[in-house]
Structures are given as structure tokens and as C-alpha cells.
Write an enzyme that holds these catalytic residues in place. Structure first.
Site, PDB file in Angstrom:
ATOM      1  N   GLU A   1      60.734  33.534  19.230  1.00 52.78           N
ATOM      2  CA  GLU A   1      59.755  33.118  20.299  1.00 52.78           C
ATOM      3  C   GLU A   1      58.557  34.419  20.192  1.00 52.78           C
ATOM      4  O   GLU A   1      58.537  34.926  21.374  1.00 52.78           O
ATOM      5  CB  GLU A   1      60.062  33.150  21.516  1.00 52.78           C
ATOM      6  CG  GLU A   1      61.289  31.960  21.704  1.00 52.78           C
ATOM      7  CD  GLU A   1      61.972  31.760  23.043  1.00 52.78           C
ATOM      8  OE1 GLU A   1      61.438  31.795  24.021  1.00 52.78           O
ATOM      9  OE2 GLU A   1      63.389  31.700  23.018  1.00 52.78           O
ATOM     10  N   PRO A   2      58.032  34.571  19.402  1.00 47.10           N
ATOM     11  CA  PRO A   2      57.105  35.801  19.220  1.00 47.10           C
ATOM     12  C   PRO A   2      55.789  35.756  19.591  1.00 47.10           C
ATOM     13  O   PRO A   2      54.613  35.916  19.272  1.00 47.10           O
ATOM     14  CB  PRO A   2      56.962  35.959  17.544  1.00 47.10           C
ATOM     15  CG  PRO A   2      56.918  34.453  17.127  1.00 47.10           C
ATOM     16  CD  PRO A   2      57.843  33.905  18.102  1.00 47.10           C
ATOM     17  N   GLY A   3      55.686  35.271  21.028  1.00 48.78           N
ATOM     18  CA  GLY A   3      54.314  34.717  21.670  1.00 48.78           C
ATOM     19  C   GLY A   3      53.402  36.107  21.785  1.00 48.78           C
ATOM     20  O   GLY A   3      52.391  35.883  21.177  1.00 48.78           O
TER      21      GLY A   3
ATOM     22  N   ARG B   1      47.643  44.531  33.912  1.00 46.94           N
ATOM     23  CA  ARG B   1      48.630  45.429  33.004  1.00 46.94           C
ATOM     24  C   ARG B   1      48.228  46.819  33.328  1.00 46.94           C
ATOM     25  O   ARG B   1      49.169  47.681  33.549  1.00 46.94           O
ATOM     26  CB  ARG B   1      48.500  45.003  31.798  1.00 46.94           C
ATOM     27  CG  ARG B   1      49.123  43.708  31.227  1.00 46.94           C
ATOM     28  CD  ARG B   1      49.159  43.214  29.918  1.00 46.94           C
ATOM     29  NE  ARG B   1      50.229  43.679  29.186  1.00 46.94           N
ATOM     30  CZ  ARG B   1      50.336  45.127  28.422  1.00 46.94           C
ATOM     31  NH1 ARG B   1      48.951  45.264  27.956  1.00 46.94           N
ATOM     32  NH2 ARG B   1      51.207  45.340  27.763  1.00 46.94           N
TER      33      ARG B   1
ATOM     34  N   CYS C   1      39.605  46.021  46.410  1.00 45.57           N
ATOM     35  CA  CYS C   1      39.393  46.910  47.236  1.00 45.57           C
ATOM     36  C   CYS C   1      40.642  47.540  47.437  1.00 45.57           C
ATOM     37  O   CYS C   1      41.459  47.787  48.407  1.00 45.57           O
ATOM     38  CB  CYS C   1      39.050  46.512  48.780  1.00 45.57           C
ATOM     39  SG  CYS C   1      39.971  45.311  49.303  1.00 45.57           S
TER      40      CYS C   1
ATOM     41  N   TYR D   1      49.495  38.348  28.322  1.00 43.78           N
ATOM     42  CA  TYR D   1      49.869  38.930  29.669  1.00 43.78           C
ATOM     43  C   TYR D   1      48.496  39.176  30.367  1.00 43.78           C
ATOM     44  O   TYR D   1      48.282  40.073  31.021  1.00 43.78           O
ATOM     45  CB  TYR D   1      50.690  39.827  29.652  1.00 43.78           C
ATOM     46  CG  TYR D   1      52.021  39.476  28.956  1.00 43.78           C
ATOM     47  CD1 TYR D   1      52.824  38.636  29.239  1.00 43.78           C
ATOM     48  CD2 TYR D   1      52.536  40.577  28.041  1.00 43.78           C
ATOM     49  CE1 TYR D   1      53.727  38.172  28.628  1.00 43.78           C
ATOM     50  CE2 TYR D   1      53.537  40.310  27.355  1.00 43.78           C
ATOM     51  CZ  TYR D   1      54.408  39.262  27.513  1.00 43.78           C
ATOM     52  OH  TYR D   1      55.673  38.902  26.720  1.00 43.78           O
TER      53      TYR D   1
END
Length: 221
Positions: free
Chosen positions: A79-81, A118, A148, A176
Site C-alpha cells: 500500500e505505497p500511497g 503538515r 488567525c 497528506y
């Protein structure tokens, strides 16, 4: 199997695989083994990456040896997303204010951590370039968002001179990025565009105010 993210050492991944192979003794009817992912991608020049070619060779050897001792055929899944999409995605923002202070020069943009969380969430690095003035003289900027809160994309970055109206691009936003975005502070999510063979295709339209309100229910009290 999920061994964690950012695996740089192929042998570390293989040690986890060996443990998984040992566990199959308790499951005689397996159809596949899912090894997940966790492969390291580079976010900036000099970052170490998972050596996929080396991993492939060593893992093939280990799996083929193991498969001979198992009682039935097995498929090997991954599952190398992040590994597949991270470097494919770019996040484009517009500089709307340049502010000089005694400590730094702020480049304020028309986005915030609601679109790319991130850097704020776990201090991740995203390379930032000025695509409107790529040959401009490099200066040191702190790139900040418009929420803010403490909303900083990057401190003390060398970027070609940024002017109001310039477009900045964040690299490695394919994993992400949109998936972790939100409508925090009632901000709208941006559009997504796929570029194939030099042609742009809209694949997700930008939010409208109706999107923010669609699940609200009017009641009379």
C-alpha cells in the site's frame, strides 16, 4: 503489516517481514500478505530515501524462499500511497502581502494550515519556490498563512524575491495535502487540477459557500 513510516533502512523493513512470515504458522489459510508501506520519500535535497530497487531484490528473495514452505499460493500486497503520490502533487498559493520586520521578512499567502497542515502539525518540510519570479534574487522569507492562529509554512527560507501577487508552489503536496485539509474557520477548500501531457484537467472544483452550509438544518425555536 504496518512497521511505521519513513523507513530508510531496507534491512529494518525485512526484519519486520520475517516476523510476519513467522506469524503465518498460526494462519494456514491465508490468501495474501499485506506488507503495507512506510517507504521514505525525499522532501528536500539530500534527504535519504528508501532504496526501492534494493528492497525489491531482497524482498523477492525472502518471499520466494518463504513461499516454498507455505502450504498454498500467496499473493504479496503493498500500500505505497505516499511513495506513489507525494512528489506528484504541488500546492499553489498567491502572495498577498510582504511585511518587513526587524527579525524577518514575512510573505503572507492566501491560504493556511487548513489547506496544508503538515508544517504546523509536525513541523514537516515542504520546498517552496516562487514560480512567478524564478530568476529573482534570493532573499530570506518566513512564509505564513492567513488563519488567525500560529500559521507558519516555513521559517527563514531562501526564495527568489517575492512580490505581492506572485505565485508560490509547495512541493511534495500529493500525500497528506488535500486529504488532511479542513474547513477550519469556515474557509473554503481549493480546487484540484490534474496535468497530463501538458494539459490541465479540473478534477475537483473549489468549495463554495453552499458547500459549507449544505448540512446545516434550519429550525424554528
Amino acid at each position: 503489516m504496518h512497521t511505521g513510516s519513513e523507513i530508510k533502512d531496507v534491512d529494518v523493513f525485512l526484519r519486520g517481514v520475517e516476523i510476519m512470515f513467522e506469524m503465518t504458522e498460526h494462519f494456514p489459510d491465508l490468501e495474501f500478505i499485506d506488507l503495507g508501506s512506510g517507504f521514505k520519500v525525499a522532501y528536500q535535497q539530500g534527504d535519504p530515501e528508501t532504496d526501492i530497487d534494493l528492497l525489491g531484490r531482497k524482498l523477492s528473495e525472502a518471499f520466494n524462499k518463504f513461499a516454498k514452505s507455505y502450504k498454498r499460493p500467496l499473493q504479496l500486497w503493498f500500500e505505497p500511497g505516499k511513495f506513489l503520490v507525494s512528489q506528484c502533487g504541488y500546492f499553489v498559493v498567491k502572495a498577498n502581502v510582504i511585511k518587513q520586520t526587524t527579525a524577518t521578512v514575512f510573505a503572507g499567502v492566501n491560504s493556511g494550515f487548513n489547506h496544508l497542515i503538515r508544517p504546523m502539525f509536525y513541523d514537516s518540510f515542504h520546498l517552496i519556490k516562487n514560480i512567478s519570479n524564478p530568476k529573482g534574487t534570493e532573499r530570506i522569507y518566513t512564509v505564513v498563512g492567513n488563519i488567525c492562529e500560529t500559521d507558519t509554512f516555513g521559517w527563514d527560507r531562501k526564495i527568489a524575491e517575492v512580490r505581492e501577487g506572485d505565485f508560490l508552489v509547495f512541493y511534495n503536496a500529493g500525500a497528506y495535502g488535500f486529504e488532511m485539509s479542513s474547513n477550519f474557520n469556515s474557509r473554503l477548500k481549493p480546487a484540484e487540477v490534474l496535468v497530463k501531457d501538458g494539459k490541465a484537467h479540473l478534477i475537483r472544483r473549489r468549495d463554495t459557500i453552499d458547500d459549507l452550509l449544505k448540512n446545516q438544518v434550519e429550525i424554528s425555536l
